[in-house]
Design an enzyme around this catalytic site. Structure first.
Site, PDB file in Angstrom:
ATOM      1  N   SER A  76     -80.150 -32.526 -65.674  1.00  0.00           N
ATOM      2  CA  SER A  76     -81.139 -31.501 -65.370  1.00  0.00           C
ATOM      3  C   SER A  76     -81.559 -30.743 -66.629  1.00  0.00           C
ATOM      4  CB  SER A  76     -80.536 -30.574 -64.315  1.00  0.00           C
ATOM      5  OG  SER A  76     -81.541 -30.097 -63.492  1.00  0.00           O
ATOM      6  N   HIS A 101     -80.593 -34.053 -56.027  1.00  0.00           N
ATOM      7  CA  HIS A 101     -80.441 -33.655 -57.436  1.00  0.00           C
ATOM      8  C   HIS A 101     -78.959 -33.377 -57.703  1.00  0.00           C
ATOM      9  CE1 HIS A 101     -81.813 -31.966 -61.190  1.00  0.00           C
ATOM     10  NE2 HIS A 101     -81.300 -30.776 -60.926  1.00  0.00           N
TER      11      HIS A 101
HETATM   12  C1  GCU Z   1     -84.999 -26.125 -62.029  1.00  0.00           C
HETATM   13  C2  GCU Z   1     -86.042 -26.445 -63.080  1.00  0.00           C
HETATM   14  C3  GCU Z   1     -85.867 -27.834 -63.671  1.00  0.00           C
HETATM   15  C4  GCU Z   1     -84.439 -28.017 -64.138  1.00  0.00           C
HETATM   16  C5  GCU Z   1     -83.499 -27.692 -63.011  1.00  0.00           C
HETATM   17  C6  GCU Z   1     -82.011 -27.683 -63.354  1.00  0.00           C
HETATM   18  O1  GCU Z   1     -85.210 -26.896 -60.888  1.00  0.00           O
HETATM   19  O2  GCU Z   1     -87.296 -26.273 -62.478  1.00  0.00           O
HETATM   20  O3  GCU Z   1     -86.749 -28.035 -64.749  1.00  0.00           O
HETATM   21  O4  GCU Z   1     -84.242 -29.331 -64.623  1.00  0.00           O
HETATM   22  O5  GCU Z   1     -83.736 -26.369 -62.561  1.00  0.00           O
HETATM   23  O6  GCU Z   1     -81.648 -27.564 -64.506  1.00  0.00           O
HETATM   24  O7  GCU Z   1     -81.234 -27.713 -62.402  1.00  0.00           O
END
Ligand code: GCU
Length: 418
Positions: free
Chosen positions: A257, A398
Site C-alpha cells: 500500500s 486490500h
Molecule cells: C489509502 C490511500 C492509498 C494507500 C492506502 C494505504 O487508501 O488512498 O493511496 O495506498 O491508503 O496505504 O493503505
C-alpha cells in the site's frame, strides 16, 4: 485494549472512499489516454539500447520523479550509527536467530532513530538473502486511546523504547515461517519511527534533521513522507551490508500500500535492492495515473498532502500533463527483479492500472536481454505472469496474504537461484 492504529484506520479509509461519487469504478467509463514514451529521451532521440538507457534515459526519469513526485532525498548521513541491541540464538521455537538493531540517524541524542527486527534462519551455513519490509506496526505499537488525538498518541508511543507489544500481531501479513523455510531472513522496520504518518508528523521525523539553517518546510522539490520512509529502508540496507550473516547482494525490498509506494521509490533510487515487491501500491505507486479509475492524484494530494512533494500538487486533475507515469517509475527497477501484485477487492488501487504500469515498463528489461512481463493482457485471478517482471491478482481485499508471500518466495528463488 491496545491495537495498532493502522488496522483501525484502513477500513475508515475504504469507507471514506466508497462515499466519493465521482470516482470511476467502471471499466467502460475510463477515458482514453496516451502514455509518455519510456524509451524516448526528452530530446526526442530514441533510447533503444541498454547503454543509452542506463547513461541517459534512466537519469532523466529519476530526476523527473525526484523533482515532480516524491521529492529529493539527502545522501546517506556521514554519522550513521548502528547498535545491535540483542541477538537471540533460538527464537521462534528454535527456527530463527532474532536480532534487534537500532539505527541512529544523527549523533543528537533526541534525534529520531529506528529499530530493525531481523529474523535469520537458524543454523544457516552461509550469509542468507533477506526480505526487508517497511511495516505498519512491527515491534512498535500505537495505542488506541479514545479521546487522545491520534497525533499525540503516535508521538507518545513511538518516542518510547520499542515495547514489542505488537510483535507477532500481523502474522498473516508477514509469513515469517515460510520465509525462513525458504532459507531467507526477514527484516522489518516500523515506518512511524522514520516519520509519523499524519499531517504535521514531519516535525517528529527525520526530515528536519536535513533542513538548512532557518528552514522549516521542505522546498517544493524536496522529499515528502513517502521518500522519507523509502530513505529509511535505504539506511536499513546500509546496516544489512555490514551484517556478516546477511547476503546483501540478495535483498528484496517489500512494501504494502503506501509502503509499497515507498518501496518502489527506494528501489528505483537504490540499485542495491536486487528485487522490489509492490503489494497493492496503487495510485502514486505502480498504477498508471492517467488511467482514471479508482484513486486519483487529487485524492492523494488532498487526503495525504504530506506524502508527496510540493510540486506533485500541481498535477491534481491534470494527469495528462504529467511528464511521467508509473511505467516510467517501474522501469527504474530494470534490469533487477520487480513484482507487482493486486487484489480483486482492492479496486481503489486500480489492479488493471497496476498491471499496465508493469507491462508498459517491461520493454526496458528487454533492452538488457531479460524477459519482462511478456503480455499486455491482464491475467485472471491467481495466474501470475511474467519473468523478471511478474504480476498477479488474487481474490480478496486490500491486504497481504499467504498466497502473496508464496508467489514472492517463488519469484525470489527464481531470481536468486537459491
Ligand atoms: C489509502 C490511500 C492509498 C494507500 C492506502 C494505504 O487508501 O488512498 O493511496 O495506498 O491508503 O496505504 O493503505
Amino acid at each position: 485494549m491496545r491495537r495498532p492504529t493502522f488496522l483501525l484506520l484502513a477500513p475508515l479509509c475504504v469507507a471514506a472512499v466508497a462515499q466519493q461519487t465521482d470516482v470511476i469504478n467502471d471499466e467502460a467509463k475510463v477515458p482514453r489516454y496516451t502514455l509518455p514514451a519510456v524509451l524516448t529521451l526528452r530530446s526526442g532521440q530514441p533510447a533503444h539500447d541498454a547503454k543509452t538507457w542506463t547513461g541517459r534515459r534512466r537519469p532523466e526519469i529519476l530526476s523527473i520523479y525526484e523533482s515532480e513526485v516524491y521529492g529529493k532525498s539527502p545522501a546517506k548521513p556521514a554519522k550513521l550509527n548502528y547498535e545491535v541491541r540483542s541477538v537471540e540464538k533460538s527464537a521462534l521455537g528454535g527456527k530463527a536467530v532474532r536480532k534487534i538493531v537500532t539505527v541512529f540517524f544523527s549523533e543528537r541524542p533526541d534525534a529520531p532513530k529506528m529499530d530493525m527486527l531481523l529474523y535469520l534462519p537458524a543454523g544457516a551455513k552461509k550469509p542468507v538473502p533477506v526480505i526487508l519490509g517497511l511495516s505498519f506496526a512491527g515491534i512498535h505499537t500505537v495505542a488506541n486511546d479514545p479521546g487522545v488525538p491520534l497525533a499525540e498518541q503516535w508521538v507518545r508511543d513511538v518516542k518510547q523504547p520499542a515495547p514489542e507489544k505488537t510483535r507477532g500481531a500481523s502474522t498473516t501479513q508477514w509469513q515469517v515461517d515460510k520465509i525462513l523455510a525458504a532459507g531467507y531472513g526477514l527484516a522489518t522496520i516500523y515506518y512511524g519511527q522514520i516519520e509519523p504518518d499524519f499531517v504535521g508528523g514531519m516535525k517528529h521525523g527525520i526530515r528536519p534533521l536535513f533542513f538548512k539553517p532557518g528552514q522549516t518546510e521542505p522546498a517544493p522539490d524536496e522529499w515528502g513522507a513517502i521518500a522519507a520512509w523509502g530513505w529509511g529502508a535505504m539506511r536499513a540496507m546500509d546496516y544489512l551490508e555490514k551484517d556478516k550473516d546477511v547476503d546483501a547482494r540478495h535483498v528484496a525490498l517489500f512494501g504494502h500500500s503506501r509502503l509499497g509506494k515507498a518501496a518502489i521509490w527506494a528501489g528505483a533510487q537504490d540499485t542495491r535492492f536486487s528485487i522490489v515487491i509492490s503489494n497493492e501500491s496503487g495510485e502514486g505507486g505502480a498504477a498508471i495515473s492517467r488511467r482514471d479509475y479508482g484513486e486519483r492524484t487529487k485524492d492523494l494530494n488532498t487526503r495525504f498532502p504530506h506524502w508527496f512533494d510540493g510540486n506533485f500538487k500541481r498535477y491534481s486533475g491534470r494527469e495528462d500533463e504529467m511528464p511521467f507515469d508509473s511505467h516510467m517509475l517501474l522501469s527504474l527497477i530494470a534490469p533487477r527483479g520487480l513484482y507487482v501484485a493486486s487484489a480483486e477487492g482492492d479496486q481503489w488501487s486500480d489492479p488493471k492500472g497496476e498491471f499496465l504500469g508493469a507491462a508498459n515498463a517491461s520493454p526496458v528489461w528487454e533492452l538488457f536481454g531479460r524477459k519482462g512481463i511478456g503480455t499486455m493482457e491482464m491475467p485472471g485471478l491467481h495466474q501470475p505472469v511474467g519473468d523478471n517482471v511478474r504480476y498477479h491478482i488474487r481474490a480478496g481485499k486490500h491486504d497481504v496474504t499467504e498466497y502473496d508471500w508464496e508467489q514472492y518466495l517463488k519469484f525470489a528463488a527464481a531470481q536468486w537461484g537459491r
